[in-house]
Enzyme design. Structure first.
Site, PDB file in Angstrom:
ATOM      1  N   GLU A 127       0.837  -1.204   0.000  1.00 45.94           N
ATOM      2  CA  GLU A 127       0.000   0.000   0.000  1.00 45.94           C
ATOM      3  C   GLU A 127       0.867   1.247   0.000  1.00 45.94           C
ATOM      4  O   GLU A 127       1.981   1.248   0.531  1.00 45.94           O
ATOM      5  CB  GLU A 127      -0.904   0.013   1.241  1.00 45.94           C
ATOM      6  CG  GLU A 127      -2.371  -0.207   0.947  1.00 45.94           C
ATOM      7  CD  GLU A 127      -3.058   0.932   0.194  1.00 45.94           C
ATOM      8  OE1 GLU A 127      -2.439   1.561  -0.690  1.00 45.94           O
ATOM      9  OE2 GLU A 127      -4.236   1.180   0.475  1.00 45.94           O
ATOM     10  N   ASP A 128       0.335   2.318  -0.568  1.00 45.76           N
ATOM     11  CA  ASP A 128       1.060   3.584  -0.555  1.00 45.76           C
ATOM     12  C   ASP A 128       1.007   4.245   0.816  1.00 45.76           C
ATOM     13  O   ASP A 128       2.016   4.672   1.352  1.00 45.76           O
ATOM     14  CB  ASP A 128       0.522   4.523  -1.650  1.00 45.76           C
ATOM     15  CG  ASP A 128      -0.997   4.661  -1.639  1.00 45.76           C
ATOM     16  OD1 ASP A 128      -1.674   4.099  -0.748  1.00 45.76           O
ATOM     17  OD2 ASP A 128      -1.530   5.340  -2.542  1.00 45.76           O
ATOM     18  N   ASP A 156      -4.030   5.924   6.172  1.00 46.47           N
ATOM     19  CA  ASP A 156      -4.512   7.137   6.842  1.00 46.47           C
ATOM     20  C   ASP A 156      -5.401   6.704   8.008  1.00 46.47           C
ATOM     21  O   ASP A 156      -4.914   6.454   9.103  1.00 46.47           O
ATOM     22  CB  ASP A 156      -5.239   8.020   5.820  1.00 46.47           C
ATOM     23  CG  ASP A 156      -5.728   9.326   6.409  1.00 46.47           C
ATOM     24  OD1 ASP A 156      -5.415   9.608   7.584  1.00 46.47           O
ATOM     25  OD2 ASP A 156      -6.419  10.080   5.702  1.00 46.47           O
ATOM     26  N   PHE A 178      -2.062  16.236   4.119  1.00 48.25           N
ATOM     27  CA  PHE A 178      -2.330  15.597   2.832  1.00 48.25           C
ATOM     28  C   PHE A 178      -1.078  15.682   1.973  1.00 48.25           C
ATOM     29  O   PHE A 178      -0.567  16.774   1.709  1.00 48.25           O
ATOM     30  CB  PHE A 178      -3.519  16.251   2.114  1.00 48.25           C
ATOM     31  CG  PHE A 178      -4.005  15.420   0.960  1.00 48.25           C
ATOM     32  CD1 PHE A 178      -4.928  14.401   1.162  1.00 48.25           C
ATOM     33  CD2 PHE A 178      -3.513  15.614  -0.322  1.00 48.25           C
ATOM     34  CE1 PHE A 178      -5.363  13.602   0.113  1.00 48.25           C
ATOM     35  CE2 PHE A 178      -3.931  14.818  -1.382  1.00 48.25           C
ATOM     36  CZ  PHE A 178      -4.855  13.814  -1.168  1.00 48.25           C
ATOM     37  N   ARG A 221       1.441  12.244  -9.190  1.00 46.51           N
ATOM     38  CA  ARG A 221       1.905  10.885  -8.896  1.00 46.51           C
ATOM     39  C   ARG A 221       3.378  10.675  -9.240  1.00 46.51           C
ATOM     40  O   ARG A 221       4.076   9.928  -8.577  1.00 46.51           O
ATOM     41  CB  ARG A 221       1.099   9.858  -9.689  1.00 46.51           C
ATOM     42  CG  ARG A 221      -0.327   9.669  -9.235  1.00 46.51           C
ATOM     43  CD  ARG A 221      -0.912   8.405  -9.871  1.00 46.51           C
ATOM     44  NE  ARG A 221      -2.370   8.376  -9.833  1.00 46.51           N
ATOM     45  CZ  ARG A 221      -3.082   7.992  -8.791  1.00 46.51           C
ATOM     46  NH1 ARG A 221      -2.486   7.604  -7.686  1.00 46.51           N
ATOM     47  NH2 ARG A 221      -4.401   7.992  -8.843  1.00 46.51           N
TER      48      ARG A 221
END
Ligand code: IMP
Ligand code: MG
Length: 176
Positions: free
Chosen positions: A100-101, A104, A153, A166
């Protein structure tokens, strides 16, 4: 896309990303030595991290992808997840590592773990590049985490805002 948004401070520099990915790959290679590893990338954000991680592994592994989308507001995860693209192959009896990136709230990953656990893998672990402090509210124990980052963010190295940013080679805060 509002013109008011711009890149703020760098949270993880490109050279730190590259160094940490090699460290994670070393750990994964050691832990899964002699086992048949299946990496599951979560589209689209994890693709950059996964590609670098997989190339640095010293063990045999295969890769498959899932695409998921959260219902509800676009900025905060509801934990109700829809599978847009499922895996190509069954995972029963496989050693599965979800790549996973970012974690959160952790709700997306919690859903994914429950869903995949129900398919009978031999083992199921998580390798997340980034983790925000809010994920502490959900009982998740990702086996590998690249960096703990502040609750901002961020974009870059796969992470987007409305599909932009990206391809940045580093991770930076997106300022309003
Ligand atoms: P969670 O369910 O709240 O853990 O949400 C995780 C997903 O939200 C990640 O896989 C990302 O797609 C997205 N996300 C969470 N935080 C960020 C961020 O700071 N930048 C870009 N995407 C993010
Ligand atoms: Mg994601």
């Amino acid at each position: 896309m509002s013109a008011e948004q711009h890149l703020g401070e760098t949270v993880v520099a490109a050279e730190d990303l590259q160094r940490r990915v090699l460290e994670l790959a070393d750990a994964v290679s050691a832990d899964y030595e002699g086992r048949d590893l299946l990496l599951i990338g979560v589209l689209k954000g994890a693709v950059f991290f996964l590609a670098d991680l997989m190339r640095a592994l010293r063990i045999h592994c295969e890769v498959d992808f899932m695409a998921i989308s959260s219902y509800g507001s676009s900025t905060k995860s509801s934990g109700v997840v829809r599978i847009l693209k499922d895996l190509d192959a069954a995972i029963d009896g496989r050693h599965v590592l979800i790549v996973e990136d970012i974690i959160d709230s952790g709700l997306t990953l919690q859903y994914l773990l429950r869903n995949l656990a129900g398919r009978g893998p031999a083992s199921l672990e998580v390798c997340a590049l980034l983790r925000k402090p809010s994920s502490a509210q959900v009982q998740l124990a990702p086996r590998y985490v690249g960096f703990e980052i502040p609750d901002r963010f961020v974009v870059g190295y796969g992470l987007d805002h409305a599909e932009r940013y990206r391809a940045l080679p580093y991770v930076a805060v997106l300022e309003e």
